[in-house]
Design a protein around this motif. Sequence first.
Motif, PDB file in Angstrom:
ATOM      1  N   MET A  18       0.842  -1.192   0.000  1.00  0.00           N
ATOM      2  CA  MET A  18       0.000   0.000   0.000  1.00  0.00           C
ATOM      3  C   MET A  18       0.882   1.248   0.000  1.00  0.00           C
ATOM      4  SD  MET A  18      -3.023   1.062   2.676  1.00  0.00           S
ATOM      5  CE  MET A  18      -1.928   0.873   4.104  1.00  0.00           C
ATOM      6  N   GLU A  19       0.718   2.089  -1.002  1.00  0.00           N
ATOM      7  CA  GLU A  19       1.526   3.295  -1.126  1.00  0.00           C
ATOM      8  C   GLU A  19       0.625   4.524  -1.066  1.00  0.00           C
ATOM      9  OE1 GLU A  19       4.031   3.123  -4.526  1.00  0.00           O
ATOM     10  OE2 GLU A  19       4.697   1.072  -4.135  1.00  0.00           O
ATOM     11  N   LEU A  20       1.255   5.647  -0.724  1.00  0.00           N
ATOM     12  CA  LEU A  20       0.491   6.867  -0.505  1.00  0.00           C
ATOM     13  C   LEU A  20      -0.253   7.309  -1.766  1.00  0.00           C
ATOM     14  CD1 LEU A  20       0.043   8.813   1.886  1.00  0.00           C
ATOM     15  CD2 LEU A  20       1.773  10.293   0.857  1.00  0.00           C
ATOM     16  N   HIS A  21       0.401   7.196  -2.927  1.00  0.00           N
ATOM     17  CA  HIS A  21      -0.268   7.649  -4.142  1.00  0.00           C
ATOM     18  C   HIS A  21      -1.450   6.745  -4.497  1.00  0.00           C
ATOM     19  CE1 HIS A  21       2.451   4.611  -5.883  1.00  0.00           C
ATOM     20  NE2 HIS A  21       1.593   4.541  -6.895  1.00  0.00           N
ATOM     21  N   GLN A  22      -1.406   5.484  -4.070  1.00  0.00           N
ATOM     22  CA  GLN A  22      -2.551   4.610  -4.289  1.00  0.00           C
ATOM     23  C   GLN A  22      -3.739   5.027  -3.415  1.00  0.00           C
ATOM     24  OE1 GLN A  22      -0.711   0.854  -3.366  1.00  0.00           O
ATOM     25  NE2 GLN A  22       0.003   0.521  -5.467  1.00  0.00           N
ATOM     26  N   LEU A  23      -3.451   5.440  -2.198  1.00  0.00           N
ATOM     27  CA  LEU A  23      -4.508   5.944  -1.323  1.00  0.00           C
ATOM     28  C   LEU A  23      -5.095   7.242  -1.887  1.00  0.00           C
ATOM     29  CD1 LEU A  23      -2.895   5.316   2.180  1.00  0.00           C
ATOM     30  CD2 LEU A  23      -4.727   3.997   1.077  1.00  0.00           C
ATOM     31  N   GLN A  24      -4.231   8.059  -2.480  1.00  0.00           N
ATOM     32  CA  GLN A  24      -4.733   9.291  -3.085  1.00  0.00           C
ATOM     33  C   GLN A  24      -5.677   8.975  -4.252  1.00  0.00           C
ATOM     34  OE1 GLN A  24      -1.696  11.889  -4.564  1.00  0.00           O
ATOM     35  NE2 GLN A  24      -3.125  13.573  -4.956  1.00  0.00           N
ATOM     36  N   ILE A  25      -5.307   7.982  -5.060  1.00  0.00           N
ATOM     37  CA  ILE A  25      -6.172   7.584  -6.180  1.00  0.00           C
ATOM     38  C   ILE A  25      -7.514   7.075  -5.656  1.00  0.00           C
ATOM     39  CG2 ILE A  25      -6.459   5.818  -7.966  1.00  0.00           C
ATOM     40  CD1 ILE A  25      -3.436   6.115  -8.530  1.00  0.00           C
ATOM     41  N   LEU A  26      -7.483   6.277  -4.584  1.00  0.00           N
ATOM     42  CA  LEU A  26      -8.725   5.762  -4.005  1.00  0.00           C
ATOM     43  C   LEU A  26      -9.598   6.909  -3.513  1.00  0.00           C
ATOM     44  CD1 LEU A  26      -9.921   2.892  -3.445  1.00  0.00           C
ATOM     45  CD2 LEU A  26      -9.191   3.229  -1.065  1.00  0.00           C
ATOM     46  N   ARG A  27      -8.993   7.891  -2.838  1.00  0.00           N
ATOM     47  CA  ARG A  27      -9.747   9.046  -2.369  1.00  0.00           C
ATOM     48  C   ARG A  27     -10.367   9.802  -3.535  1.00  0.00           C
ATOM     49  NH1 ARG A  27      -7.105  14.369   0.394  1.00  0.00           N
ATOM     50  NH2 ARG A  27      -6.273  14.524  -1.713  1.00  0.00           N
ATOM     51  N   GLU A  28      -9.584  10.015  -4.590  1.00  0.00           N
ATOM     52  CA  GLU A  28     -10.091  10.772  -5.738  1.00  0.00           C
ATOM     53  C   GLU A  28     -11.208  10.006  -6.446  1.00  0.00           C
ATOM     54  OE1 GLU A  28      -7.506  13.819  -4.831  1.00  0.00           O
ATOM     55  OE2 GLU A  28      -9.367  13.690  -5.909  1.00  0.00           O
ATOM     56  N   LEU A  29     -11.132   8.692  -6.473  1.00  0.00           N
ATOM     57  CA  LEU A  29     -12.205   7.909  -7.082  1.00  0.00           C
ATOM     58  C   LEU A  29     -13.509   8.114  -6.325  1.00  0.00           C
ATOM     59  CD1 LEU A  29     -13.139   5.838  -9.176  1.00  0.00           C
ATOM     60  CD2 LEU A  29     -12.431   4.034  -7.588  1.00  0.00           C
ATOM     61  N   GLY A  30     -13.429   8.127  -4.998  1.00  0.00           N
ATOM     62  CA  GLY A  30     -14.629   8.381  -4.208  1.00  0.00           C
ATOM     63  C   GLY A  30     -15.179   9.780  -4.418  1.00  0.00           C
ATOM     64  N   ALA A  31     -14.290  10.756  -4.609  1.00  0.00           N
ATOM     65  CA  ALA A  31     -14.727  12.147  -4.770  1.00  0.00           C
ATOM     66  C   ALA A  31     -15.224  12.451  -6.176  1.00  0.00           C
ATOM     67  CB  ALA A  31     -13.576  13.088  -4.413  1.00  0.00           C
ATOM     68  N   LEU A  32     -14.564  11.879  -7.190  1.00  0.00           N
ATOM     69  CA  LEU A  32     -14.854  12.247  -8.580  1.00  0.00           C
ATOM     70  C   LEU A  32     -15.766  11.264  -9.298  1.00  0.00           C
ATOM     71  CD1 LEU A  32     -11.312  13.513  -9.665  1.00  0.00           C
ATOM     72  CD2 LEU A  32     -13.225  14.808  -8.714  1.00  0.00           C
ATOM     73  N   GLY A  33     -15.820  10.026  -8.826  1.00  0.00           N
ATOM     74  CA  GLY A  33     -16.831   9.110  -9.323  1.00  0.00           C
ATOM     75  C   GLY A  33     -16.488   8.255 -10.517  1.00  0.00           C
ATOM     76  N   SER A  34     -15.321   8.429 -11.111  1.00  0.00           N
ATOM     77  CA  SER A  34     -14.964   7.577 -12.247  1.00  0.00           C
ATOM     78  C   SER A  34     -13.457   7.545 -12.428  1.00  0.00           C
ATOM     79  CB  SER A  34     -15.616   8.067 -13.544  1.00  0.00           C
ATOM     80  OG  SER A  34     -14.993   9.236 -14.027  1.00  0.00           O
ATOM     81  N   VAL A  35     -12.960   6.465 -13.023  1.00  0.00           N
ATOM     82  CA  VAL A  35     -11.529   6.325 -13.305  1.00  0.00           C
ATOM     83  C   VAL A  35     -11.088   7.406 -14.287  1.00  0.00           C
ATOM     84  CG1 VAL A  35      -9.817   4.845 -14.425  1.00  0.00           C
ATOM     85  CG2 VAL A  35     -11.419   3.875 -12.767  1.00  0.00           C
ATOM     86  N   THR A  36     -11.936   7.703 -15.274  1.00  0.00           N
ATOM     87  CA  THR A  36     -11.591   8.721 -16.270  1.00  0.00           C
ATOM     88  C   THR A  36     -11.403  10.081 -15.620  1.00  0.00           C
ATOM     89  OG1 THR A  36     -12.808   7.519 -17.985  1.00  0.00           O
ATOM     90  CG2 THR A  36     -12.346   9.845 -18.389  1.00  0.00           C
ATOM     91  N   ALA A  37     -12.319  10.446 -14.712  1.00  0.00           N
ATOM     92  CA  ALA A  37     -12.210  11.744 -14.040  1.00  0.00           C
ATOM     93  C   ALA A  37     -10.961  11.811 -13.166  1.00  0.00           C
ATOM     94  CB  ALA A  37     -13.461  12.000 -13.202  1.00  0.00           C
ATOM     95  N   VAL A  38     -10.633  10.714 -12.490  1.00  0.00           N
ATOM     96  CA  VAL A  38      -9.419  10.680 -11.663  1.00  0.00           C
ATOM     97  C   VAL A  38      -8.182  10.839 -12.546  1.00  0.00           C
ATOM     98  CG1 VAL A  38      -8.024   9.292 -10.095  1.00  0.00           C
ATOM     99  CG2 VAL A  38     -10.518   9.282  -9.883  1.00  0.00           C
ATOM    100  N   ALA A  39      -8.163  10.138 -13.666  1.00  0.00           N
ATOM    101  CA  ALA A  39      -7.019  10.222 -14.579  1.00  0.00           C
ATOM    102  C   ALA A  39      -6.841  11.645 -15.095  1.00  0.00           C
ATOM    103  CB  ALA A  39      -7.220   9.264 -15.754  1.00  0.00           C
ATOM    104  N   GLU A  40      -7.955  12.305 -15.433  1.00  0.00           N
ATOM    105  CA  GLU A  40      -7.867  13.681 -15.926  1.00  0.00           C
ATOM    106  C   GLU A  40      -7.346  14.613 -14.846  1.00  0.00           C
ATOM    107  OE1 GLU A  40     -10.802  17.173 -17.738  1.00  0.00           O
ATOM    108  OE2 GLU A  40     -11.530  15.123 -17.510  1.00  0.00           O
ATOM    109  N   ALA A  41      -7.848  14.444 -13.622  1.00  0.00           N
ATOM    110  CA  ALA A  41      -7.418  15.316 -12.530  1.00  0.00           C
ATOM    111  C   ALA A  41      -5.948  15.120 -12.187  1.00  0.00           C
ATOM    112  CB  ALA A  41      -8.284  15.066 -11.289  1.00  0.00           C
ATOM    113  N   MET A  42      -5.459  13.873 -12.274  1.00  0.00           N
ATOM    114  CA  MET A  42      -4.083  13.566 -11.900  1.00  0.00           C
ATOM    115  C   MET A  42      -3.136  13.575 -13.098  1.00  0.00           C
ATOM    116  SD  MET A  42      -4.730  10.666  -8.940  1.00  0.00           S
ATOM    117  CE  MET A  42      -3.117  10.938  -8.198  1.00  0.00           C
TER     118      MET A  42
END
Length: 302
Positions: free
Chosen positions: A1-25
């Motif tokens: 478990m790495e910090l950036h993976q936790l950040q991705i998980l948080r962003e998925l909950g906030a943004l609602g889709s893998v595509t939106a997370v990818a665009e934001a990051m």
Amino acid sequence: MELHQLQILRELGALGSVTAVAEAMRVTPSAISQQLAALQRGFRTPLTRKQGRTLALTAAGEVLAAAGAEAIDAVAAARNALDDFEHDVTGAVAISGFHSVGQALFGLLLRELTDSGPAPAVHLTDEDVAQSEFPALTARYDLVLAHRMAHSAQWPANGIRSLTLVREPLDVAVAATHPLASRRSLSPADVAGERWVTSRIGYSPDDVLRAVAAVANRPVQVQHRINDYGAVAAVVATGDAIGMLPRYTSRSVDDRDIVRLPLHGVNTLRSIDVLARPENLRRSSVRRVIEALQRAMARLSG
């Protein structure tokens, strides 16, 4: 478990889709999916589930995302301890604002920062989104200037902090030649029967207009839907329709041919708030910008 993976998980909950997370990051969706898969291998309980064509967090995923947000904040605190110690206020700060607040406040903000000594390197942009879409912008900007009607739901508390700059009334705008122009104030019954120019659905003027219809117990006639307040004022000035204008953040509008009148009987207040991720608020440069925003808004609403 790495910090950036936790950040991705948080962003998925906030943004609602893998595509939106990818665009934001600013990475590819496949990279996001790979990191989520790597994170999942460390847990027996599923962290995500299919929801239609998108990926959503399970209850376990939400728990881990919330704990991860605290870990991200703690790491940010450690990384910024030296920055705070050295009082570095010149770091870059990305700011998003909705159109009318940008027109009214961005110039004042830059002057406030220039007049108060060494200033952060601010990057300004405007994002004209519906009220519900402001929290997601905190994934892309350090500070987000947002508006929220007083009667609407609070901003999400998980992973986002909010600070109210001002509570701003929306006033009715009529042509200077309109029969209502001589009034000192108006009620829903006075205006419900008029033709209206209002905003698109999901924005503050439309929220107030729906309240007017409810209190007056009659439907209102929406003739035009325009989000730009300068264009709204131009339409109002012709006498074709009446409209709504924010009291402070539309002062750049030409008022020579219109009259603004307070509306009583419904709540017309909206709050103009600063939204940010908690880790960003630990940066001295960000706090410096917030202080300048507070001074600029005080001047604007004064």
